[in-house]
Design a protein around this motif. Sequence first.
Motif, PDB file in Angstrom:
ATOM      1  N   ARG A 348      16.417  -1.913  52.679  1.00  0.00           N
ATOM      2  CA  ARG A 348      17.635  -1.959  51.884  1.00  0.00           C
ATOM      3  C   ARG A 348      17.552  -0.942  50.745  1.00  0.00           C
ATOM      4  O   ARG A 348      18.432  -0.135  50.565  1.00  0.00           O
ATOM      5  N   GLY A 349      16.462  -1.038  49.960  1.00  0.00           N
ATOM      6  CA  GLY A 349      16.330  -0.181  48.800  1.00  0.00           C
ATOM      7  C   GLY A 349      17.421  -0.465  47.783  1.00  0.00           C
ATOM      8  O   GLY A 349      18.057  -1.528  47.782  1.00  0.00           O
ATOM      9  N   MET A 350      17.657   0.489  46.891  1.00  0.00           N
ATOM     10  CA  MET A 350      18.720   0.400  45.897  1.00  0.00           C
ATOM     11  C   MET A 350      19.024   1.821  45.435  1.00  0.00           C
ATOM     12  O   MET A 350      18.164   2.703  45.485  1.00  0.00           O
ATOM     13  N   ASP A 351      20.238   2.027  45.000  1.00  0.00           N
ATOM     14  CA  ASP A 351      20.627   3.373  44.584  1.00  0.00           C
ATOM     15  C   ASP A 351      19.848   3.816  43.349  1.00  0.00           C
ATOM     16  O   ASP A 351      19.311   4.930  43.298  1.00  0.00           O
ATOM     17  N   GLU A 352      19.781   2.933  42.361  1.00  0.00           N
ATOM     18  CA  GLU A 352      19.100   3.273  41.126  1.00  0.00           C
ATOM     19  C   GLU A 352      18.795   2.001  40.354  1.00  0.00           C
ATOM     20  O   GLU A 352      19.335   0.921  40.638  1.00  0.00           O
ATOM     21  N   ALA A 353      17.908   2.127  39.358  1.00  0.00           N
ATOM     22  CA  ALA A 353      17.588   1.034  38.455  1.00  0.00           C
ATOM     23  C   ALA A 353      17.012   1.618  37.176  1.00  0.00           C
ATOM     24  O   ALA A 353      16.544   2.764  37.151  1.00  0.00           O
ATOM     25  N   MET A 354      17.027   0.825  36.133  1.00  0.00           N
ATOM     26  CA  MET A 354      16.445   1.222  34.863  1.00  0.00           C
ATOM     27  C   MET A 354      14.967   0.864  34.855  1.00  0.00           C
ATOM     28  O   MET A 354      14.576  -0.224  35.274  1.00  0.00           O
ATOM     29  N   TYR A 355      14.128   1.805  34.401  1.00  0.00           N
ATOM     30  CA  TYR A 355      12.703   1.530  34.266  1.00  0.00           C
ATOM     31  C   TYR A 355      12.219   2.169  32.969  1.00  0.00           C
ATOM     32  O   TYR A 355      12.336   3.390  32.795  1.00  0.00           O
ATOM     33  N   HIS A 356      11.709   1.342  32.047  1.00  0.00           N
ATOM     34  CA  HIS A 356      11.270   1.813  30.726  1.00  0.00           C
ATOM     35  C   HIS A 356      12.345   2.668  30.051  1.00  0.00           C
ATOM     36  O   HIS A 356      12.072   3.734  29.489  1.00  0.00           O
ATOM     37  N   GLY A 357      13.594   2.188  30.106  1.00  0.00           N
ATOM     38  CA  GLY A 357      14.683   2.835  29.396  1.00  0.00           C
ATOM     39  C   GLY A 357      15.297   4.027  30.080  1.00  0.00           C
ATOM     40  O   GLY A 357      16.228   4.647  29.543  1.00  0.00           O
ATOM     41  N   LYS A 358      14.853   4.379  31.283  1.00  0.00           N
ATOM     42  CA  LYS A 358      15.380   5.541  31.999  1.00  0.00           C
ATOM     43  C   LYS A 358      15.942   5.094  33.344  1.00  0.00           C
ATOM     44  O   LYS A 358      15.322   4.316  34.064  1.00  0.00           O
ATOM     45  N   THR A 359      17.127   5.612  33.671  1.00  0.00           N
ATOM     46  CA  THR A 359      17.719   5.333  34.971  1.00  0.00           C
ATOM     47  C   THR A 359      17.093   6.246  36.017  1.00  0.00           C
ATOM     48  O   THR A 359      17.044   7.473  35.835  1.00  0.00           O
ATOM     49  N   MET A 360      16.606   5.644  37.098  1.00  0.00           N
ATOM     50  CA  MET A 360      15.918   6.394  38.145  1.00  0.00           C
ATOM     51  C   MET A 360      16.478   6.024  39.506  1.00  0.00           C
ATOM     52  O   MET A 360      16.886   4.880  39.737  1.00  0.00           O
ATOM     53  N   GLY A 361      16.485   6.987  40.417  1.00  0.00           N
ATOM     54  CA  GLY A 361      16.799   6.702  41.807  1.00  0.00           C
ATOM     55  C   GLY A 361      15.629   6.003  42.475  1.00  0.00           C
ATOM     56  O   GLY A 361      14.513   5.932  41.933  1.00  0.00           O
ATOM     57  N   PHE A 362      15.890   5.495  43.682  1.00  0.00           N
ATOM     58  CA  PHE A 362      14.865   4.688  44.352  1.00  0.00           C
ATOM     59  C   PHE A 362      13.576   5.482  44.603  1.00  0.00           C
ATOM     60  O   PHE A 362      12.469   4.965  44.409  1.00  0.00           O
ATOM     61  N   ARG A 363      13.700   6.741  44.991  1.00  0.00           N
ATOM     62  CA  ARG A 363      12.506   7.538  45.266  1.00  0.00           C
ATOM     63  C   ARG A 363      11.666   7.722  43.990  1.00  0.00           C
ATOM     64  O   ARG A 363      10.448   7.591  44.026  1.00  0.00           O
ATOM     65  N   GLU A 364      12.327   7.985  42.865  1.00  0.00           N
ATOM     66  CA  GLU A 364      11.583   8.148  41.610  1.00  0.00           C
ATOM     67  C   GLU A 364      10.968   6.826  41.181  1.00  0.00           C
ATOM     68  O   GLU A 364       9.838   6.794  40.667  1.00  0.00           O
ATOM     69  N   LEU A 365      11.679   5.743  41.391  1.00  0.00           N
ATOM     70  CA  LEU A 365      11.117   4.424  41.061  1.00  0.00           C
ATOM     71  C   LEU A 365       9.821   4.171  41.837  1.00  0.00           C
ATOM     72  O   LEU A 365       8.822   3.718  41.271  1.00  0.00           O
ATOM     73  N   THR A 366       9.832   4.480  43.123  1.00  0.00           N
ATOM     74  CA  THR A 366       8.626   4.233  43.921  1.00  0.00           C
ATOM     75  C   THR A 366       7.460   5.114  43.465  1.00  0.00           C
ATOM     76  O   THR A 366       6.302   4.724  43.599  1.00  0.00           O
ATOM     77  N   SER A 367       7.759   6.290  42.894  1.00  0.00           N
ATOM     78  CA  SER A 367       6.670   7.130  42.372  1.00  0.00           C
ATOM     79  C   SER A 367       5.986   6.478  41.179  1.00  0.00           C
ATOM     80  O   SER A 367       4.861   6.833  40.824  1.00  0.00           O
ATOM     81  N   HIS A 368       6.647   5.507  40.554  1.00  0.00           N
ATOM     82  CA  HIS A 368       6.070   4.737  39.450  1.00  0.00           C
ATOM     83  C   HIS A 368       5.577   3.360  39.923  1.00  0.00           C
ATOM     84  O   HIS A 368       5.250   2.508  39.093  1.00  0.00           O
ATOM     85  N   GLY A 369       5.555   3.151  41.227  1.00  0.00           N
ATOM     86  CA  GLY A 369       5.084   1.874  41.758  1.00  0.00           C
ATOM     87  C   GLY A 369       6.115   0.770  41.729  1.00  0.00           C
ATOM     88  O   GLY A 369       5.774  -0.400  41.911  1.00  0.00           O
ATOM     89  N   MET A 370       7.378   1.110  41.524  1.00  0.00           N
ATOM     90  CA  MET A 370       8.447   0.120  41.453  1.00  0.00           C
ATOM     91  C   MET A 370       9.280   0.150  42.731  1.00  0.00           C
ATOM     92  O   MET A 370       9.660   1.222  43.208  1.00  0.00           O
ATOM     93  N   ALA A 371       9.568  -1.035  43.278  1.00  0.00           N
ATOM     94  CA  ALA A 371      10.381  -1.126  44.496  1.00  0.00           C
ATOM     95  C   ALA A 371      11.454  -2.199  44.400  1.00  0.00           C
ATOM     96  O   ALA A 371      12.248  -2.348  45.325  1.00  0.00           O
ATOM     97  N   TRP A 372      11.465  -2.970  43.301  1.00  0.00           N
ATOM     98  CA  TRP A 372      12.389  -4.090  43.164  1.00  0.00           C
ATOM     99  C   TRP A 372      13.002  -4.072  41.766  1.00  0.00           C
ATOM    100  O   TRP A 372      12.431  -3.495  40.838  1.00  0.00           O
ATOM    101  N   ALA A 373      14.139  -4.780  41.628  1.00  0.00           N
ATOM    102  CA  ALA A 373      14.789  -4.870  40.322  1.00  0.00           C
ATOM    103  C   ALA A 373      15.545  -6.182  40.193  1.00  0.00           C
ATOM    104  O   ALA A 373      16.039  -6.736  41.184  1.00  0.00           O
ATOM    105  N   PHE A 374      15.620  -6.661  38.970  1.00  0.00           N
ATOM    106  CA  PHE A 374      16.506  -7.758  38.577  1.00  0.00           C
ATOM    107  C   PHE A 374      17.658  -7.155  37.778  1.00  0.00           C
ATOM    108  O   PHE A 374      17.431  -6.474  36.768  1.00  0.00           O
ATOM    109  N   ASN A 375      18.892  -7.405  38.226  1.00  0.00           N
ATOM    110  CA  ASN A 375      20.069  -6.945  37.479  1.00  0.00           C
ATOM    111  C   ASN A 375      19.971  -5.471  37.115  1.00  0.00           C
ATOM    112  O   ASN A 375      20.319  -5.052  35.997  1.00  0.00           O
TER     113      ASN A 375
END
Length: 475
Positions: A348-375
């Motif tokens: 499924r993935g997700m289009d984007e999410a906020m991580y440490h105050g920065k909006t990132m696309g799914f590929r960039e999120l995974t480069s930081h070890g993130m694959a999931w999000a709440f809200n």
Amino acid sequence: MAMISRRSFMSGFSAVGASCLLAPHSRANSQLPFLRATASTAQLTPEGYPSTSVWAFSSDGAATIPGPEIRIKAGERVQRTLMNELPQSTAVHWHGIRIDNAMDGAAPLTQAPVETGATFDYDFVCPDPGTYWYHSHNRSREQVARGLAGSLIVEDVEPWLGLPGAATREITLVLDDWLLNEDGSIVEGRWDDLHAAAHAGRMGNTATVNGQSFPHFGLRPRERVRLRTINVATDRIMPISLPGLSPRLIALDGHPVTPRDVEIVELAPAQRADIVIDAPVSASTQIGLMLDTGRSNQVEMAAFQIEGEPVEVAQEPVRPLPSWKTLAAPDLSSAKMEPLRIEGGAMRGMDEAMYHGKTMGFRELTSHGMAWAFNGVAHGMDDPMFEASLGRTVLMELSNRSAFPHGIHVHGHHFTILTRNGLSDPNKDVRDTVLIGADEVVEIAFVADNPGKWMIHCHMLSHQASGMMGWFKVA
């Protein structure tokens, strides 16, 4: 790797997909009993196979898997000085207890992690009887997988055992799931495996009950016993069955339920179920505790041996457990509405999410070890998801927009399950962890009557570490 069954263990490890199966804080009081977190070994595989190097808890004696059972009565205090003898910082979370916030052990939100060689005093009251557990809550996807977990049993003040319709005794069953090499060692180097975290999580290939492979428990014919079952696995959901033992459910996550027949009890990681069983009349019978690993495949985790003289008692209907009498009922007429949208993961993935105050696309999120999000926020520990005034009812709509199930745990509170997919839940069970399937929507409600900062996260610990973590404030 596939879950190892009783028959297949002796022929080695099978190669089927795993889908089958802050600064250091020291304020020790030398008067409190110690709870040591230390390196040890355990015989997780059958006798004759190599032992396993683990991390484990100990009190007076040697460290054990699971850790020493802590048993008190409702209203009494648990007092332990944690001594960290591990090469990593750690903390202890007392799962399911409606606890003082400073004692919750949810590092780094409620306390600093306890560094190597340091200590921390835990001192709190357990208000409600039931089956609970304690475990590491710092780098927990590794530390719990290495063995840092134990049972916490809070007994009823009112007597129950021995009364008409109740059980004559009880057995605690700590269910776990280990990922082992052929030499019995824990598989290293995959604690941050994002591929596993983006799917169902880091699955094991060896099941244990109370730290043993395929243990046996004796039952007398016609004996009625209370089983306190706890799933301490990091990621594996455990649907268990007890064929031939007439299982009746009497509590979930410590909270009493009206006794009801069950064929399969599905336990997400961290969930507990108290089950009453009746042994059959005939002796010399062996009955298995079965784990359903999918596709009509079952693994025997333990066995009950029916032996000895029959118990001469009338088998009356199962007696309900005493009511808690301490949990405020939600007031839905003025509830604070809070959504919890679950997104991400493989397929499924997700289009984007906020991580440490920065909006990132799914590929960039995974480069930081993130694959999931709440809200729309991954690992949202910077700011609270919401704030609730003390005593206000919170109504949460949990919407799972992913392809995987999740066990959502709320710290410091118990909640009532109101609806699933728009349909009223017939049992209105009270829990601290709810399993929500792919594409499900579940409504829960609780009274925010415990002040402080409280975590809410997926208890598939691989999911928690890769984004499914947040917190809320009650004041």
